[in-house]
Write a protein that holds these residues in place. Sequence first.
Motif, mmCIF file in Angstrom:
data_model
loop_
_atom_site.group_PDB
_atom_site.id
_atom_site.type_symbol
_atom_site.label_atom_id
_atom_site.label_comp_id
_atom_site.label_asym_id
_atom_site.label_seq_id
_atom_site.Cartn_x
_atom_site.Cartn_y
_atom_site.Cartn_z
ATOM 1 N N ALA A 1 0.559 -0.711 -0.077
ATOM 2 C CA ALA A 1 0.067 -0.456 -0.049
ATOM 3 C C ALA A 1 0.897 1.342 -0.306
ATOM 4 N N VAL A 2 1.813 1.338 0.593
ATOM 5 C CA VAL A 2 3.210 2.526 0.906
ATOM 6 C C VAL A 2 3.415 2.842 -0.310
ATOM 7 N N LEU A 3 4.076 1.610 -0.721
ATOM 8 C CA LEU A 3 4.560 1.788 -2.231
ATOM 9 C C LEU A 3 3.987 1.907 -3.245
ATOM 10 N N ALA A 4 2.303 1.171 -3.968
ATOM 11 C CA ALA A 4 1.728 1.979 -4.104
ATOM 12 C C ALA A 4 0.917 3.226 -4.333
ATOM 13 N N ALA A 5 0.703 3.673 -3.187
ATOM 14 C CA ALA A 5 0.735 5.165 -2.785
ATOM 15 C C ALA A 5 1.837 6.045 -2.841
ATOM 16 N N ALA A 6 2.787 5.774 -2.746
ATOM 17 C CA ALA A 6 3.988 6.456 -3.348
ATOM 18 C C ALA A 6 4.125 6.713 -4.703
ATOM 19 N N GLN A 7 4.143 5.896 -5.492
ATOM 20 C CA GLN A 7 3.400 6.184 -6.802
ATOM 21 C C GLN A 7 2.323 5.900 -7.655
ATOM 22 N N ASP A 8 1.797 6.647 -6.749
ATOM 23 C CA ASP A 8 0.676 6.961 -7.455
ATOM 24 C C ASP A 8 0.457 8.337 -7.073
ATOM 25 N N LEU A 9 1.005 9.096 -5.845
ATOM 26 C CA LEU A 9 1.193 10.451 -5.859
ATOM 27 C C LEU A 9 2.612 10.715 -6.865
ATOM 28 N N ALA A 10 3.395 9.949 -7.110
ATOM 29 C CA ALA A 10 4.158 10.293 -8.164
ATOM 30 C C ALA A 10 3.276 11.052 -9.579
ATOM 31 N N ARG A 11 2.919 9.642 -9.963
ATOM 32 C CA ARG A 11 1.978 10.515 -11.308
ATOM 33 C C ARG A 11 0.827 10.989 -11.255
ATOM 34 N N SER A 12 -0.078 10.899 -9.898
ATOM 35 C CA SER A 12 -0.930 12.496 -10.353
ATOM 36 C C SER A 12 0.192 13.978 -10.185
ATOM 37 N N THR A 13 0.963 14.074 -9.164
ATOM 38 C CA THR A 13 1.979 14.907 -9.569
ATOM 39 C C THR A 13 2.437 15.832 -10.961
ATOM 40 N N VAL A 14 3.121 14.308 -11.580
ATOM 41 C CA VAL A 14 3.428 14.384 -13.030
ATOM 42 C C VAL A 14 1.824 14.813 -14.037
ATOM 43 N N ALA A 15 0.965 14.204 -14.138
ATOM 44 C CA ALA A 15 0.113 13.916 -13.928
ATOM 45 C C ALA A 15 -0.959 15.388 -14.263
ATOM 46 N N THR A 16 -0.201 15.816 -12.986
ATOM 47 C CA THR A 16 -0.996 17.075 -13.014
ATOM 48 C C THR A 16 -0.352 18.632 -14.043
ATOM 49 N N ALA A 17 0.613 18.199 -13.626
ATOM 50 C CA ALA A 17 1.728 19.171 -14.584
ATOM 51 C C ALA A 17 1.804 19.143 -15.827
ATOM 52 N N ARG A 18 1.205 17.770 -16.414
ATOM 53 C CA ARG A 18 1.176 17.485 -18.186
ATOM 54 C C ARG A 18 0.092 17.946 -18.315
ATOM 55 N N GLU A 19 -1.172 17.561 -17.689
ATOM 56 C CA GLU A 19 -3.179 18.207 -17.923
ATOM 57 C C GLU A 19 -3.169 18.410 -16.572
ATOM 58 N N PRO A 20 -3.797 19.277 -16.968
ATOM 59 C CA PRO A 20 -4.420 19.811 -14.781
ATOM 60 C C PRO A 20 -5.417 19.893 -15.438
ATOM 61 N N HIS A 21 -6.587 19.800 -16.361
ATOM 62 C CA HIS A 21 -8.198 18.817 -16.105
ATOM 63 C C HIS A 21 -7.780 17.730 -16.302
ATOM 64 N N ARG A 22 -7.656 16.942 -15.881
ATOM 65 C CA ARG A 22 -7.093 15.454 -16.343
ATOM 66 C C ARG A 22 -8.677 15.003 -15.884
ATOM 67 N N PRO A 23 -9.170 14.123 -16.391
ATOM 68 C CA PRO A 23 -10.784 13.676 -15.644
ATOM 69 C C PRO A 23 -10.534 12.424 -14.921
ATOM 70 N N PHE A 24 -11.676 12.595 -14.209
ATOM 71 C CA PHE A 24 -11.803 11.657 -12.724
ATOM 72 C C PHE A 24 -12.468 10.829 -13.115
ATOM 73 N N VAL A 25 -11.633 9.609 -13.330
ATOM 74 C CA VAL A 25 -12.363 8.062 -14.017
ATOM 75 C C VAL A 25 -13.022 7.486 -12.518
ATOM 76 N N VAL A 26 -14.495 6.784 -12.955
ATOM 77 C CA VAL A 26 -14.713 6.293 -12.333
ATOM 78 C C VAL A 26 -15.658 5.203 -12.644
ATOM 79 N N ALA A 27 -15.011 4.007 -13.251
ATOM 80 C CA ALA A 27 -15.722 2.751 -13.204
ATOM 81 C C ALA A 27 -16.780 2.081 -12.236
#
Length: 311
Positions: free
Chosen positions: A77-103
């Motif tokens: 959980a800790v490693l996945a959360a760190a990866q998710d945080l890094a991915r979200s940070t980069v995605a926000t910089a590259r795509e400020p209006h990234r959609p909220f994806v709901v399944a």
Amino acid sequence: MDSRPPTVNLARLSHFVAVAESGSMTAAAADLHLTQQAVSSSIRRLERELGVSVFTRSGRRVALTPAGRTLRDGSAAVLAAAQDLARSTVATAREPHRPFVVAHTPAITADEVFLAMDAVRAGCPDLPIEVHQAYPADMTDGVASGRFDLGLRRGVVPPTRLAGAVISYDVLHAALAAEHPLADRAVVTIRELSEYPLTVWAPPGASFYTDYLLSVCRRAGTDPRIRVNTVQGTTPATAVVGTDSFAFVTQQPGSAVGGRVRIVAIAGAPQAPVQALWREHTVSEARRVLLEGATPTLPPVRPLDSGHPDQ
């Protein structure tokens, strides 16, 4: 004496996981493309930082200590959360209006997902929302991998890899083929319905939602025959077309499926929960807004007069 709480370095934690999974420093080093000495040093530093031993050594093999098992169980959980945080940070910089994806699973309709997102649309008006239908296993895998930001399913079973919360309850009605003997009724009881097969999308024991629907029937003192639907992925009301069975649905009473199905109210208005799932240790403004606006308690319902008690 150092009173500061112990901390975990993420790189050393990933090295620890590799050793724990392989049972060998040498094998883990090969997987990580590092020297065996570098991995051993990393594990020793991790143990010094924590002040405990995480492995016992026996020649080239290692085994987890009780403390090591605790660390391993929480590492994913800790490693996945760190990866998710890094991915979200980069995605926000590259795509400020990234959609909220709901399944959502087929047991929840797209219209119900739209209504469930009312609070998100109000609280985050500029946020795009993207909705996908997925089967339960695909949905949970997609949420765990970060492909979906949120998953919605019927049920309250505790998730094993994810965090979850019940966000609402929906009243259940009965879907019947238009020619069904009970289709012209305004209200039916569960006992009356249970004289006919119950159509579900997975057999008992393979689906929490099936088990939940059976529990609804059993609380009414019945145990209907089960019929597993052979057509997957369509709206729940379609399951009864051309059959003498019934299905539990959340669509409002009335005509459905081009007049081939009637949705009929059930006496006592049984209800089914909607559970939201997300990755642990992650932050989402849209999810926060959704959960704050959730109604996770059973709303009061007016009993329907059926003339047939089903308690």
